[in-house]
Design a protein around this motif. Sequence first.
Motif, short mmCIF file in Angstrom:
data_model
loop_
_atom_site.label_atom_id
_atom_site.label_comp_id
_atom_site.label_asym_id
_atom_site.label_seq_id
_atom_site.Cartn_x
_atom_site.Cartn_y
_atom_site.Cartn_z
N ARG A 11 13.30 7.56 -47.62
CA ARG A 11 12.80 8.91 -48.12
C ARG A 11 13.14 9.87 -46.77
NH1 ARG A 11 11.13 9.38 -53.49
NH2 ARG A 11 9.79 11.01 -52.82
N TYR A 12 13.46 11.14 -47.06
CA TYR A 12 13.87 11.96 -45.84
C TYR A 12 12.71 13.03 -45.88
CZ TYR A 12 17.87 9.03 -46.84
OH TYR A 12 18.73 7.90 -46.76
N HIS A 13 12.71 13.67 -44.37
CA HIS A 13 12.06 14.77 -44.18
C HIS A 13 13.14 15.73 -43.92
CE1 HIS A 13 9.83 17.34 -41.48
NE2 HIS A 13 8.55 16.90 -42.17
N ALA A 14 12.67 17.06 -44.32
CA ALA A 14 13.59 18.37 -44.25
C ALA A 14 14.20 18.49 -42.85
CB ALA A 14 12.91 19.32 -44.65
N GLU A 15 13.40 17.99 -41.58
CA GLU A 15 13.77 17.95 -40.34
C GLU A 15 14.59 16.82 -39.88
OE1 GLU A 15 13.12 20.55 -38.19
OE2 GLU A 15 12.14 21.54 -39.89
N HIS A 16 15.33 16.14 -40.81
CA HIS A 16 16.43 15.26 -40.66
C HIS A 16 15.85 13.94 -39.92
CE1 HIS A 16 18.96 18.34 -41.80
NE2 HIS A 16 18.59 19.25 -40.78
N ASP A 17 14.54 13.53 -40.57
CA ASP A 17 14.03 12.15 -40.27
C ASP A 17 13.95 11.27 -41.45
OD1 ASP A 17 13.20 12.55 -36.94
OD2 ASP A 17 12.52 14.65 -38.49
N TRP A 18 13.81 10.23 -41.29
CA TRP A 18 13.74 9.15 -42.61
C TRP A 18 12.55 8.26 -42.32
CZ3 TRP A 18 13.95 4.06 -41.24
CH2 TRP A 18 14.90 3.60 -40.44
N ALA A 19 12.24 7.66 -43.49
CA ALA A 19 11.18 6.55 -43.58
C ALA A 19 11.72 5.69 -44.58
CB ALA A 19 9.59 7.35 -43.76
N ARG A 20 11.45 4.33 -44.00
CA ARG A 20 11.60 3.08 -44.82
C ARG A 20 10.35 2.62 -45.24
NH1 ARG A 20 15.83 0.68 -42.60
NH2 ARG A 20 17.39 1.55 -44.09
N VAL A 21 9.52 2.98 -46.26
CA VAL A 21 8.34 2.33 -46.47
C VAL A 21 8.09 1.00 -47.05
CG1 VAL A 21 6.06 2.96 -48.06
CG2 VAL A 21 7.54 4.83 -47.03
N ASP A 22 7.36 0.28 -46.77
CA ASP A 22 7.18 -1.00 -47.16
C ASP A 22 5.65 -1.48 -47.16
OD1 ASP A 22 7.28 -3.86 -48.04
OD2 ASP A 22 7.94 -4.55 -46.09
N GLY A 23 4.91 -1.17 -48.36
CA GLY A 23 3.61 -1.22 -48.44
C GLY A 23 2.91 -0.15 -47.69
N GLU A 24 1.92 -0.59 -46.73
CA GLU A 24 1.09 0.15 -46.05
C GLU A 24 1.70 0.38 -44.55
OE1 GLU A 24 -2.90 -0.82 -45.79
OE2 GLU A 24 -3.02 -0.96 -48.15
N GLU A 25 3.21 0.04 -44.50
CA GLU A 25 3.78 0.26 -43.28
C GLU A 25 5.23 0.98 -43.43
OE1 GLU A 25 4.47 -3.16 -41.04
OE2 GLU A 25 2.22 -3.47 -40.76
N ALA A 26 5.67 1.83 -42.42
CA ALA A 26 7.01 2.48 -42.70
C ALA A 26 7.73 2.45 -41.28
CB ALA A 26 6.76 3.76 -42.96
N VAL A 27 8.72 2.17 -41.49
CA VAL A 27 9.82 2.21 -40.25
C VAL A 27 10.38 3.96 -40.21
CG1 VAL A 27 12.07 1.56 -39.14
CG2 VAL A 27 10.37 -0.14 -40.03
N LEU A 28 10.46 4.58 -38.87
CA LEU A 28 10.98 5.87 -39.07
C LEU A 28 12.16 5.79 -38.25
CD1 LEU A 28 7.50 7.59 -38.31
CD2 LEU A 28 8.53 6.77 -40.34
N GLY A 29 13.10 7.00 -38.50
CA GLY A 29 14.23 7.14 -37.57
C GLY A 29 14.80 8.23 -37.81
N ILE A 30 15.82 8.78 -37.35
CA ILE A 30 16.70 10.32 -37.40
C ILE A 30 17.68 9.86 -38.37
CG2 ILE A 30 15.67 11.15 -35.40
CD1 ILE A 30 18.56 10.77 -34.23
N THR A 31 18.18 10.78 -39.14
CA THR A 31 19.30 10.61 -40.01
C THR A 31 20.85 10.64 -39.33
OG1 THR A 31 19.57 12.91 -40.37
CG2 THR A 31 18.06 11.79 -41.94
N TRP A 32 21.74 10.23 -40.10
CA TRP A 32 23.03 10.41 -39.61
C TRP A 32 23.19 11.89 -39.38
CZ3 TRP A 32 27.56 12.93 -40.54
CH2 TRP A 32 28.44 12.50 -39.79
N PHE A 33 22.88 12.71 -40.21
CA PHE A 33 23.23 14.32 -39.82
C PHE A 33 22.71 14.57 -38.50
CE2 PHE A 33 22.07 18.75 -40.17
CZ PHE A 33 23.19 19.14 -40.71
#
Length: 130
Positions: A11-33
């Motif tokens: 799932r993506y944030h308009a500020e070009h960050d992403w989240a990979r959600v797994d249950g009650e946790e998420a991994v965050l990063g920045i997009t290719w863009f």
Amino acid sequence: MSTESYPDDLRYHAEHDWARVDGEEAVLGITWFAQDALGELVHFEAPEVGATVTKDQAYAEVESVKAVSDVIAPLSGEVLEVNEKAVDEPETINEAPYGEGWLVRIRLADPAEVDALLDPDAYRAHIAEQ
């Protein structure tokens, strides 16, 4: 996966960050863009494990040969883990923004926040307007 693809499991944030959600946790990063716009990353200033990140607020910085940029949290939560590889070798963020270049893993404060993030199609439309 091509370098410009936007994985369907994120799932993506308009500020070009992403989240990979797994249950009650998420991994965050920045997009290719984002990493492409920043250029070669030379430093990742990570939050401490145990820190709280807040949706829509800066929680880290990345420095490239071009500029220093805030990293915006797509979701709120407690930092459970920092990607030490990204700290030690920030170029990993450029090379694999959706894989080894992830930034932090968090425990979600409010899983309902995920619903406000963009799906891959909506994010593609968003960057087409940039």
